[in-house]
Design a protein around this motif. Structure first.
Motif, short mmCIF file in Angstrom:
data_model
loop_
_atom_site.label_atom_id
_atom_site.label_comp_id
_atom_site.label_asym_id
_atom_site.label_seq_id
_atom_site.Cartn_x
_atom_site.Cartn_y
_atom_site.Cartn_z
N VAL A 143 0.69 -1.05 0.25
CA VAL A 143 0.25 0.14 0.42
C VAL A 143 0.70 1.37 -0.70
N ASP A 144 1.15 2.05 -1.34
CA ASP A 144 1.34 3.08 -0.89
C ASP A 144 1.20 4.43 -0.78
N SER A 145 -0.57 4.66 -0.92
CA SER A 145 -1.20 6.07 0.06
C SER A 145 -2.86 5.50 0.10
N ILE A 146 -3.37 6.22 1.84
CA ILE A 146 -4.78 5.57 1.74
C ILE A 146 -5.02 7.19 1.36
N ASP A 147 -6.60 7.06 1.20
CA ASP A 147 -6.87 7.87 1.42
C ASP A 147 -8.68 8.21 1.86
N VAL A 148 -9.03 8.36 3.15
CA VAL A 148 -10.33 8.11 3.70
C VAL A 148 -11.16 9.08 4.42
N SER A 149 -12.64 8.96 4.55
CA SER A 149 -13.49 10.15 4.87
C SER A 149 -14.48 9.44 4.96
N ALA A 150 -14.46 9.99 6.04
CA ALA A 150 -15.64 9.72 7.25
C ALA A 150 -16.89 9.88 6.68
N GLN A 151 -16.94 11.32 5.84
CA GLN A 151 -17.85 11.87 5.94
C GLN A 151 -18.38 11.33 4.47
N THR A 152 -18.09 10.48 3.52
CA THR A 152 -18.11 10.09 2.50
C THR A 152 -18.14 8.74 2.72
N GLY A 153 -17.17 8.08 3.93
CA GLY A 153 -17.01 6.72 3.71
C GLY A 153 -16.63 6.17 2.74
N ARG A 154 -15.91 6.88 2.15
CA ARG A 154 -14.78 6.42 0.84
C ARG A 154 -13.47 6.39 0.99
N LEU A 155 -13.46 4.68 0.61
CA LEU A 155 -11.71 4.38 1.51
C LEU A 155 -11.27 4.44 0.22
#
Length: 69
Positions: free
Chosen positions: A30-42
């Motif tokens: 894994v090189d990068s992780i983008d996670v948002s509680a607001q949208t639930g997107r990972l």
């Protein structure tokens, strides 16, 4: 670079995002992780494909549920 997107349920705050990020970061490649509680997107980025089951298991370990988007 490969990106894989997941929908995560149960996250409500920045601490939730941090918990998911910490668990997913343990997965080899894994090189990068983008996670948002607001949208639930990972979004997980890596040089080669990452095992979706490993990401789902890592999110589960953090206390949340994920499905491939």
């Amino acid at each position: 670079m490969t990106t894989t997107e997941f929908q995560v349920t149960g996250m409500t705050c920045g601490h939730c995002e941090m918990s998911v990020r910490e668990e997913v970061a343990k997965i080899a490649g894994v090189d990068s992780i983008d996670v948002s509680a607001q949208t639930g997107r990972l979004v997980v980025s890596s040089a080669s494909a990452v095992d979706s089951d490993a990401v789902i298991a890592a999110v589960d370990e953090a206390g949340y549920r994920a499905v491939a988007a």
